[in-house]
Design a protein around this motif. Structure first.
Motif, PDB file in Angstrom:
ATOM      1  N   LYS A   1       0.845  -1.185   0.000  1.00  0.00           N
ATOM      2  CA  LYS A   1       0.000   0.000   0.000  1.00  0.00           C
ATOM      3  C   LYS A   1       0.889   1.247   0.000  1.00  0.00           C
ATOM      4  O   LYS A   1       1.829   1.359   0.784  1.00  0.00           O
ATOM      5  N   THR A   2       0.594   2.178  -0.902  1.00  0.00           N
ATOM      6  CA  THR A   2       1.353   3.423  -0.969  1.00  0.00           C
ATOM      7  C   THR A   2       0.990   4.320   0.214  1.00  0.00           C
ATOM      8  O   THR A   2       0.001   4.067   0.920  1.00  0.00           O
ATOM      9  N   PRO A   3       1.773   5.384   0.462  1.00  0.00           N
ATOM     10  CA  PRO A   3       1.425   6.306   1.545  1.00  0.00           C
ATOM     11  C   PRO A   3       0.020   6.891   1.420  1.00  0.00           C
ATOM     12  O   PRO A   3      -0.568   7.314   2.420  1.00  0.00           O
ATOM     13  N   LYS A   4      -0.538   6.897   0.202  1.00  0.00           N
ATOM     14  CA  LYS A   4      -1.892   7.423   0.008  1.00  0.00           C
ATOM     15  C   LYS A   4      -2.964   6.336   0.066  1.00  0.00           C
ATOM     16  O   LYS A   4      -4.150   6.618  -0.149  1.00  0.00           O
TER      17      LYS A   4
ATOM     18  N   GLU B   1      -3.194   3.450  -1.868  1.00  0.00           N
ATOM     19  CA  GLU B   1      -3.476   2.645  -3.063  1.00  0.00           C
ATOM     20  C   GLU B   1      -2.613   1.375  -3.053  1.00  0.00           C
ATOM     21  O   GLU B   1      -1.472   1.390  -2.582  1.00  0.00           O
TER      22      GLU B   1
ATOM     23  N   PRO C   1       6.273   7.911  -2.907  1.00  0.00           N
ATOM     24  CA  PRO C   1       5.055   8.277  -3.633  1.00  0.00           C
ATOM     25  C   PRO C   1       4.830   7.442  -4.891  1.00  0.00           C
ATOM     26  O   PRO C   1       3.690   7.157  -5.249  1.00  0.00           O
TER      27      PRO C   1
ATOM     28  N   TYR D   1      -0.656   6.023  -9.640  1.00  0.00           N
ATOM     29  CA  TYR D   1       0.153   5.677  -8.481  1.00  0.00           C
ATOM     30  C   TYR D   1       1.070   4.471  -8.730  1.00  0.00           C
ATOM     31  O   TYR D   1       1.934   4.160  -7.914  1.00  0.00           O
TER      32      TYR D   1
END
Length: 563
Positions: free
Chosen positions: A439-442, A444, A472, A510
């Motif tokens: 999972k990305t920092p956002k 996704e 990111p 992403y």
């Protein structure tokens, strides 16, 4: 074919098939061991004699019934003889990778509880020996080169046993519920797990392979070089030869590999994707792509070129050509298909005997891993997309690991950890690993394998690992191929930039690759970056480069070269 017809009334085990060929063709060569410029040939009768003597010896050791017996060696004739001896003696074969360190050998020996260990063809047994627990009885394979030293004076020599015992006279058959082997996984994450496979599971899968595995070939020949302790090589080479009554040729060393393969002229051949890539680069080094394309457009010349290439590889008589153990780029399969080398992709894992799907030779669906075997059921978890399998040839469980077993075997279904899709015609597509997704920092989710596939057509790239869980955008770590290492840096940079520019528009925002880092060192089994089956240990690779990811990410250029 005689053996198949004779044994179709029952779920025949390896022992059934071995006894059949031992009786029907005792003088035919079964195993061919290259030693320099000559061969040591072992007939079916001689293999039977040695295996039966070794079985007598194992039973004379007074071991409890169904004891685990270890086997550590590179592929060679005596690997198969020892494995047969363990089978005939009623014990359980537990093979280990010949590349293990002493600490790794100690871990699997302690976990498996092996009371006996066959020690064979190894690069450095003295370095591995400290991993052999005290009290374990060791048996040394004979030396193929008379001038080479004995592997260890503390081990009982094979020849001493042959000269001191009589062959086992009867031909026992094992109970279908007996454990046939414990196969330790190659350990991409954590310690290897011991997969227990019973006699009936192996027999059921052998039956399922009959319609599609080209087991009707006369004078079947196999070339053994991938680790026999891995389920794929063991199925294709050892089990395949037992079913067909064929001949197994071995590779003597990395240096003699190409010549040994040409001499074998296998009818059945398995190679992992990295080997196919090396074959491709070897061909292109002699015949550049533009010239090859030009020659393939000329009808008469095209046929001549294809035959010459197939013969130079030793595959001019191959009728069953496989790839497995890791994803194979579609472009690579198509490239070989143009040369008349039709590669069938197989998919599976140790826990289901490597037997989930196989690409039909006459109905290929590129992008899939083939069609389900008859008797194999697959369903896709609606929440996670995970592939679940069910068949008569699933593992019994993980040895001495009930909690791990319960985590993957639920209600008769094996949870593979792979993400995939199944179409209405029974063709399976694998799109990634559940554990590889991050999972990305956002928030996704990124599936690295799908991004990595996008570099498959770049011949300068041999290995790739997409990382950057805390960044990111993803970063692609790449190891250059031999061609890439001998090409001007600016040309490689432009090629990698072109690959990124073509790939990124097809990805979610992403998922788009921000940086490609060309790392200095190759990832190998020796430096623990790869498993013995040439799979990248993603967690080890990521840990190795983690401290450098943010500095590389902040660089201005898209293609970064590790200094």
């Amino acid at each position: 074919m005689e053996a198949l017809h004779a044994l179709q009334t029952d779920l025949a085990t390896q022992a059934h098939h071995f006894y059949h060929w031992e009786r029907q063709q005792p003088n035919k060569t079964y195993l061919r061991q290259p030693v320099g410029s000559r061969f040591m040939d072992f007939s079916w009768g001689e293999v039977g004699r040695q295996a039966r003597i070794m079985a007598t010896y194992l039973n004379a050791l007074g071991l409890p019934p169904h004891s685990n017996i270890g086997l550590v060696s590179k592929n060679c004739a005596h690997w198969i003889i020892a494995d047969l001896a363990i089978l005939l003696s009623g014990h359980v074969s537990v093979p280990f990778y010949p590349t293990l360190t002493a600490a790794q050998l100690r871990q699997v020996m302690a976990h498996s509880g092996c009371r006996v260990l066959f020690v064979g063809k190894l690069d450095n047994w003295p370095a591995m020996k400290p991993g052999m627990p005290a009290g374990v009885h060791g048996i040394a394979f004979p030396n193929y080169l008379p001038a080479s030293p004995s592997p260890d004076p503390d081990l009982t020599p094979w020849e001493t046993i042959l000269n001191g015992y009589e062959p086992m006279r009867d031909s026992p058959l094992r109970s279908p519920d007996d454990i046939y082997t414990i196969v330790y996984t190659s350990g991409t994450t954590g310690n290897p797990k011991g997969v227990m496979l019973d006699m009936k599971a192996v027999a059921a899968f052998m039956k399922a392979v009959e319609p599609v595995g080209r087991l009707d070939v006369n004078d079947a020949r196999y070339f053994s070089y991938l680790p026999l302790c891995h389920i794929a090589e063991r199925n294709v080479v050892e089990v395949g030869s037992l079913i067909t009554g064929g001949t197994v040729h071995f590779a003597e060393s990395l240096e003699t590999f190409a010549g040994n393969l040409v001499a074998a002229r296998p009818t059945h051949f398995l190679a992992v994707p990295r080997i196919w890539t090396k074959f491709q680069l070897g061909i292109l080094a002699k015949l550049p792509q533009k010239r090859l394309d030009r020659l393939l457009r000329i009808p008469l010349v095209s046929d001549l070129v294809k035959r010459k290439i197939r013969k130079s590889l030793g595959l001019n008589e191959a009728v069953f050509i496989l790839t497995g153990a890791a994803p194979m780029p579609v472009s690579l399969i198509q490239w070989f298909r143009r040369l008349g080398i039709v590669i069938q992709e197989a998919y599976g894992m140790t826990e289901n005997l490597g037997g989930v799907s196989l690409m039909p030779v006459d109905d290929s669906r590129d992008g899939t891993v083939g069609k389900l075997y008859e008797g194999m059921e697959v369903k896709i978890d609606p929440d996670t997309g995970e592939v679940l399998t069910r068949a008569d040839w699933l593992m019994r469980g993980y040895y001495r690991e009930p909690a791990m077993t319960a985590a993957v075997l639920r209600n008769g279904w094996l949870h593979t950890g792979d993400i995939g899709q199944l179409d209405e015609n029974g063709y399976l597509t694998i799109t990634g690993r559940v554990d590889d997704m991050y999972k990305t920092p956002k928030g996704e989710y990124v599936a690295p394998s799908q991004i990595e596939f996008g570099f498959a057509d770049n011949s300068y790239v041999e290995q790739i690992c997409v990382a950057g869980q805390h960044l990111p955008q993803p970063v692609a770590l790449v190891v250059l191929s031999e061609m890439g290492r001998h090409t001007d840096r600016m040309q490689v940079t432009r090629s990698l930039e072109s690959t990124v520019n073509v790939l990124n528009p097809h990805l979610h925002t992403y998922e788009r690759v921000k940086k490609v880092v060309v790392v200095k060192d190759q990832w190998t089994v020796e430096n623990n970056m790869m498993t013995p089956t040439m799979k990248i240990k993603r967690n080890i690779v990521e840990k190795q480069y983690e401290p450098h990811l943010e500095p590389w990410y902040s660089r201005e250029e898209t293609i970064v070269w590790e200094e």
